[in-house]
Each structure stands twice: as C-alpha cells, then as structure tokens.
Motif scaffolding. Structure first.
Motif, PDB file in Angstrom:
ATOM      1  N   ALA B 162      14.834 -22.315  12.623  1.00  0.00           N
ATOM      2  CA  ALA B 162      14.257 -20.963  12.554  1.00  0.00           C
ATOM      3  C   ALA B 162      13.227 -20.754  13.663  1.00  0.00           C
ATOM      4  O   ALA B 162      13.260 -19.737  14.373  1.00  0.00           O
ATOM      5  CB  ALA B 162      13.628 -20.737  11.190  1.00  0.00           C
ATOM      6  N   GLN B 277      23.562 -13.417   9.019  1.00  0.00           N
ATOM      7  CA  GLN B 277      22.147 -13.387   8.665  1.00  0.00           C
ATOM      8  C   GLN B 277      22.076 -13.567   7.153  1.00  0.00           C
ATOM      9  O   GLN B 277      22.625 -12.753   6.412  1.00  0.00           O
ATOM     10  CB  GLN B 277      21.534 -12.030   9.048  1.00  0.00           C
ATOM     11  CG  GLN B 277      21.317 -11.823  10.531  1.00  0.00           C
ATOM     12  CD  GLN B 277      19.970 -12.347  10.992  1.00  0.00           C
ATOM     13  OE1 GLN B 277      19.050 -12.531  10.202  1.00  0.00           O
ATOM     14  NE2 GLN B 277      19.854 -12.606  12.271  1.00  0.00           N
ATOM     15  N   ASP B 280      16.458 -15.822   4.128  1.00  0.00           N
ATOM     16  CA  ASP B 280      15.761 -17.109   4.198  1.00  0.00           C
ATOM     17  C   ASP B 280      14.284 -16.919   3.871  1.00  0.00           C
ATOM     18  O   ASP B 280      13.427 -17.227   4.684  1.00  0.00           O
ATOM     19  CB  ASP B 280      15.942 -17.753   5.570  1.00  0.00           C
ATOM     20  CG  ASP B 280      15.432 -16.849   6.701  1.00  0.00           C
ATOM     21  OD1 ASP B 280      15.441 -15.616   6.522  1.00  0.00           O
ATOM     22  OD2 ASP B 280      15.020 -17.378   7.748  1.00  0.00           O
ATOM     23  N   GLU B 286      18.065 -20.217   2.477  1.00  0.00           N
ATOM     24  CA  GLU B 286      19.142 -20.206   3.482  1.00  0.00           C
ATOM     25  C   GLU B 286      20.231 -21.213   3.101  1.00  0.00           C
ATOM     26  O   GLU B 286      21.431 -20.919   3.185  1.00  0.00           O
ATOM     27  CB  GLU B 286      18.595 -20.521   4.877  1.00  0.00           C
ATOM     28  CG  GLU B 286      19.696 -20.560   5.928  1.00  0.00           C
ATOM     29  CD  GLU B 286      19.176 -20.665   7.359  1.00  0.00           C
ATOM     30  OE1 GLU B 286      18.186 -19.974   7.674  1.00  0.00           O
ATOM     31  OE2 GLU B 286      19.759 -21.422   8.164  1.00  0.00           O
ATOM     32  N   ASN B 319      21.122 -16.843  11.122  1.00  0.00           N
ATOM     33  CA  ASN B 319      19.760 -16.406  11.435  1.00  0.00           C
ATOM     34  C   ASN B 319      19.389 -16.722  12.886  1.00  0.00           C
ATOM     35  O   ASN B 319      18.431 -17.451  13.177  1.00  0.00           O
ATOM     36  CB  ASN B 319      18.766 -16.998  10.422  1.00  0.00           C
ATOM     37  CG  ASN B 319      19.034 -16.463   9.023  1.00  0.00           C
ATOM     38  OD1 ASN B 319      19.586 -15.378   8.861  1.00  0.00           O
ATOM     39  ND2 ASN B 319      18.671 -17.222   8.003  1.00  0.00           N
ATOM     40  N   GLY B 323      15.374 -15.456  11.654  1.00  0.00           N
ATOM     41  CA  GLY B 323      15.355 -15.001  10.255  1.00  0.00           C
ATOM     42  C   GLY B 323      13.973 -14.589   9.774  1.00  0.00           C
ATOM     43  O   GLY B 323      13.074 -14.286  10.571  1.00  0.00           O
ATOM     44  N   CYS B 324      13.826 -14.559   8.457  1.00  0.00           N
ATOM     45  CA  CYS B 324      12.531 -14.203   7.867  1.00  0.00           C
ATOM     46  C   CYS B 324      11.478 -15.260   8.211  1.00  0.00           C
ATOM     47  O   CYS B 324      10.289 -14.957   8.344  1.00  0.00           O
ATOM     48  CB  CYS B 324      12.645 -14.106   6.344  1.00  0.00           C
ATOM     49  SG  CYS B 324      13.694 -12.762   5.762  1.00  0.00           S
ATOM     50  N   GLN B 338      18.034  -7.642   9.858  1.00  0.00           N
ATOM     51  CA  GLN B 338      19.235  -8.477   9.865  1.00  0.00           C
ATOM     52  C   GLN B 338      20.411  -7.744  10.508  1.00  0.00           C
ATOM     53  O   GLN B 338      21.155  -8.311  11.309  1.00  0.00           O
ATOM     54  CB  GLN B 338      19.628  -8.846   8.433  1.00  0.00           C
ATOM     55  CG  GLN B 338      18.597  -9.654   7.675  1.00  0.00           C
ATOM     56  CD  GLN B 338      19.110  -9.981   6.275  1.00  0.00           C
ATOM     57  OE1 GLN B 338      19.786  -9.173   5.651  1.00  0.00           O
ATOM     58  NE2 GLN B 338      18.799 -11.165   5.793  1.00  0.00           N
ATOM     59  N   THR B 364      25.636  -9.736   6.936  1.00  0.00           N
ATOM     60  CA  THR B 364      24.212  -9.812   6.561  1.00  0.00           C
ATOM     61  C   THR B 364      24.076  -9.881   5.050  1.00  0.00           C
ATOM     62  O   THR B 364      24.882  -9.312   4.305  1.00  0.00           O
ATOM     63  CB  THR B 364      23.400  -8.590   7.049  1.00  0.00           C
ATOM     64  OG1 THR B 364      23.745  -7.442   6.269  1.00  0.00           O
ATOM     65  CG2 THR B 364      23.641  -8.309   8.518  1.00  0.00           C
TER      66      THR B 364
END
Lengths: 143, 380
Positions: B162, B277, B280, B286, B319, B323-324, B338, B364
């Motif tokens: 990530a 996506q 996460d 994830e 991701n 990602g988040c 996403q 997504t």
C-alpha cells in the motif's frame, strides 16, 4: 455497603447471586439474540421471548483495546489510570456469540476456544453515588 | 441504455486546512466536468454524499443554481458506491442523459467515534468500550487468520504494498514507502493490527461525470463503461461491526452477495478482471475481501501475496493507488476514489502506477458499517 445498579437493565439477570446473560429466543424459528429484542433478525417475525442464556461459553474471537476510547466511552478512568482490556465474542451454549469485554488483556492469556465464564464488574459511579455495573467474561479456571 | 463514465475529478486526499469538505467536493466536481469538456449547466442531476462535511446538495452554492435534481446519499463507507448506483439507475432507466456524482469529507483527527443511538444501539454499548470499528476489524481478522492460516508476514506485505503504491501516486496522502521493519515495529492498535495496518480518517473530494453510452464520445475519446453497480446489505449470519451478538454460524457477507450479483449482471467472472480496488480499511480487510469477492479461495491469499500476484505487475493488481491505507478514508469520497483510479487504469493514464498490457476490465468494492457493500464493474 455501596449500592450496585446495572448500567443498563435487561442485559443480565439482576439482582442475582449467580447472574446470567439475558437474550431473546424467536418463538417461530428458534434463533437467539442479545440484547433481547422483540423482532427476529433471522426470520423477520416479531414473536420472541426473553430467556436466560447461561453464564459460560467459549472464546470465538478476541482482540485487545490498547488505548482509552474517546466519547461515548464513559468510565471513571483517566488516560493515566486506563488499563487495556480484552474484547471478544463468547459462544454461549445456545450457539449465540455475545460480544463482551474480557478480563484477560494480553496475547499470552487469550486464545480462541478457551472456556469463559461471566462476571459482573463496576463501570462508574452515578450521580447518587451508586456503583453502576456491567458484565464481562473471564477465563474459566478448571474446577 | 448503457452507462459511461466520461469525466474524472479528484481533490487530493489528506489534510487541507484552508478548504472545507464541501469546497474540496466542489473542486473535484469542477475537475470532473472540465475533464469531460462540459460544465455544470449541462448536468441534469447530481447524487452526492458526505459523513462530516455537510449536506452535499449545498454544493450548488459553489457550482451554480441551475435547478437540477440534487439528491443526498448517506450509506456509511458505501456512500460513494450508493451514489454511483443511484446515478447508474438514473441513466439506465432513461430518466436522464448526463449527470454528476460527487463525494467529499473532512473528518476530525483520530479514530471515528460513532454514537450508539445512530446505529440502533443503546448507550451502554459505547460507554463500556465496545463501539470501536477497530475492534471489529481486528476480531474478524483474528478468527480468519485462525481458520485459514494467514500469517502476520502477509499482513505486513499488504501494508508494504500500500505505501509503496502510495509513493508513486501523486494524489495520495501517504507518499513515503515503508520498510517491513518500520511496519512490524509500529505501535499495536488492536491485536493483530498495528498503526500502519489501519487507514486513517482524512479529507478529500472525488467526482465523476456519468452519461448515456451512446453520447459518451461527445465528451471523451476514452469512455469507461459502467457495466454494473450493485449495493447490498447484510444477511443473517454475516459477521458484522456494531453487533452486540452474532449468529451461531457465519453466513456470506454483503461483499459476497454484492460481488456475486455484480458478476452475474455483467456476464463475466472474477478471472476476467484485470485490475481491482478492494476496501482496505485495514490490511486484513484487503486479504479477506480478495476471497469474498471471488478472486481466490479462502486461505489462498497467503500464496497469492507471497508470489506478488496483487502487485501492479502481478496477475491481479489490487489497490494500485495505495488504497485507503495510503489515501486515508474521507468516507463520502472514498468509494468514488476507487472508481476514479480504475478509470485512469483503463484509460491508460495512471502514470508511474499504470498496470501494464492495457487492462480492459476493472472492479471496485467498498464495505462499510453496519454491514453494507457496493461493487462496480467497469470496462473499456
């Protein structure tokens, strides 16, 4: 002696020398819920009864709360006196998994599948000085 | 009527002290309309949502009072998914030709502190320290690791990916790659998840212009077709957040039901997806969502991640923008980010993080409290 009162009525039998978790049982499909509720999440009916769910179970999963939560957490603790606590789901005899604080708060003392038993613990004092109590589970020591 | 995404706009996620959440949403909206070579006067409808940034429809004060239908959407972390679902239906049904989807947020620092009464719970649940999403994610993962032999090394690998992907994403909040050692040694938040394994609430805005597929080429040379947009809530037995009790068995999650329906409606399978996506919120999410969305069997994540299959150069990049975990989670905007990222990947405009070999199908997935999921399937 300080008066003890449940923080919230209906979660466990009280007053009781041997308190147990209270839940509801659906009279249509037989599924349980905690806290007790008048409707059923499984079959969508609304015909349930409040039943005792016992005081013992097995730890289904767990974690440890390492920092003092923000509002709406409400105890007499301060960040200085805060003690990390375990959180887990305890699978009761009927199969329902009830979320609870756990007395054990280290990775060494917690394991999936360990036998657990109910205990009543103080949360904070109310305006009249009575001690508000709630439930938690702790490791069941072998007899 | 088929549905196309023709405009992409983003206000970078992170912290923007000089702008309100609404203003960040408006920046993203103007960027999306400019990307489509159009303007707000041309928008026939808008759907928007925010958790802490105020009413989305007040954005008309910043974009212009044109009299369009502007509907506010609020569905927790699935807000973006629900907004896009509503816009998809508006076009698909033939009601409208073109419109705007927008999401934005501006959260205070630190973990969310939801109120029990807003989630159908009594105060004791929050007062005794059970109302924390971090605990739920940790407990779901703890059981999953036990049942499917997922190792701590795999958790670290997901965080490492990530932040590495974030480091090559100009709009990401966290742009510094972290070593395995740095991730492993971070302070524990909620066993087994430490500080670098959770995403943080943040700020940002995202917007999309969406229209009838048959007019898409008026706005862009590279329309992205929204094949399906599905949102589902939980069934009895799904292991969910903010739940004082769980059923005696574990049923399929809303992610599973949304994903299955989305693949059925799109007429394709997980093996057809080139880039994805997946929500996460933390590294375990994830991992679990790889299987819940049908991309691998439960437990195979250990092998997939060790082999690098979810890396940008892998068989199923997951991701790609970090990602988040690397972008933070402004709840109202996160699900749309996403889609924004997947659209760039399918256009071939994702820069240093571009997935090779011209990906054709993207996917997504959002998941949010108290057990909702939104899945979109996109294609060129």
């Amino acid at each position: 002696m300080i008066e003890q009162k449940p923080l919230h009525d209906g979660l466990f039998s009280w007053p009781d020398s041997d308190p147990e978790i209270l839940g509801s049982r659906c009279n249509e499909c037989g599924q349980h819920a905690f806290p007790p509720q008048s409707s059923c999440r499984n079959c969508t009916g609304n015909n349930t009864s409040v039943v005792g769910l016992g005081r013992e179970g097995k730890l289904w999963t767990w974690t440890i709360q390492t920092f003092m939560p923000k509002d709406p957490y409400l105890t007499d603790e301060t960040p200085e006196t805060f003690v990390p606590y375990g959180v887990g789901y305890v699978e009761l005899e009927c199969g329902l998994r009830v979320e609870s604080r756990l007395r054990q708060n280290t990775t060494a003392d917690l394991a999936i599948g360990m036998p657990m038993t109910l205990e009543i613990i103080p949360v904070r004092k109310d305006d009249q000085g009575a001690e508000l109590v709630t439930f938690q589970f702790t490791k069941k020591e072998p007899n | 009527m088929d549905v196309a995404i023709v405009g992409l706009g983003l206000h970078p996620f992170g912290r923007s002290p000089s702008l309100s959440g609404l203003e960040q949403g408006a920046v993203a909206a103007r960027a999306a309309m400019a990307d489509a070579g159009t303007d707000f006067k041309a928008m026939q409808f808008a759907f928007g949502g925010s958790q802490d940034g105020g009413n989305a429809d007040s954005m008309v004060n910043l974009l212009g009072l044109t009299g369009l239908q502007f509907t506010n959407i609020w569905n927790g972390c699935a807000t973006g998914g629900s907004s896009l679902n509503a816009a998809y239906s508006a076009i698909k049904s033939g009601q409208y030709d073109i419109g705007l989807v927008t999401g934005f947020d501006k959260h205070p620092r630190g973990a969310f502190n939801p109120k029990p009464s807003e989630w159908g719970l009594d105060d004791w649940y929050g007062e005794t320290g059970l109302m924390l999403t971090t605990q739920f994610f940790a407990m779901k993962l703890q059981r999953y690791m036990h049942d499917y032999n997922i190792s701590r090394e795999t958790l670290v690998s997901v965080a490492e990916k990530a932040f590495r992907n974030g480091s090559i994403t100009p709009t990401a909040w966290r742009q510094t790659a972290l070593s395995r050692e740095e991730i492993e040694q971070a302070p524990m938040v909620s066993e087994p998840l430490n500080k670098y394994m959770f995403c943080s609430p943040a700020e940002g805005g995202c917007a999309l212009v969406i229209c009838r597929a048959d007019i898409a080429h008026n706005y862009t040379s590279k329309p992205i077709y929204l094949k399906t947009a599905v949102v589902r809530s939980r069934n009895y037995g799904s292991f969910e957040v903010f739940a004082p009790s769980q059923a005696p068995f574990v049923a399929d999650s809303p992610t599973v039901t949304a994903s299955r329906t989305a693949f059925e409606l799109a007429g394709i399978g997980p093996e057809d997806v080139d880039v994805a996506q997946l929500q996460d919120t933390e590294v375990g999410a994830e991992i679990m969502h790889m299987a819940e969305n049908g991309f691998c069997a439960h437990g195979d994540q250990e092998k997939w991640i060790a082999e690098g299959r979810t890396e940008i150069t892998g068989a199923l990049p997951v991701n790609t923008d970090g990602g988040c975990l690397a972008n933070g989670e402004p709840v109202g905007a996160s699900g749309l980010r996403q889609v924004y990222e997947i659209c760039h990947q399918l256009r071939g405009s994702a820069g240093a993080r571009q997935v090779p070999n011209s990906p054709k199908v993207g996917y997504t997935h959002v998941y949010g409290a108290p057990g909702i999921s939104g899945v979109n399937i996109l294609a060129v």
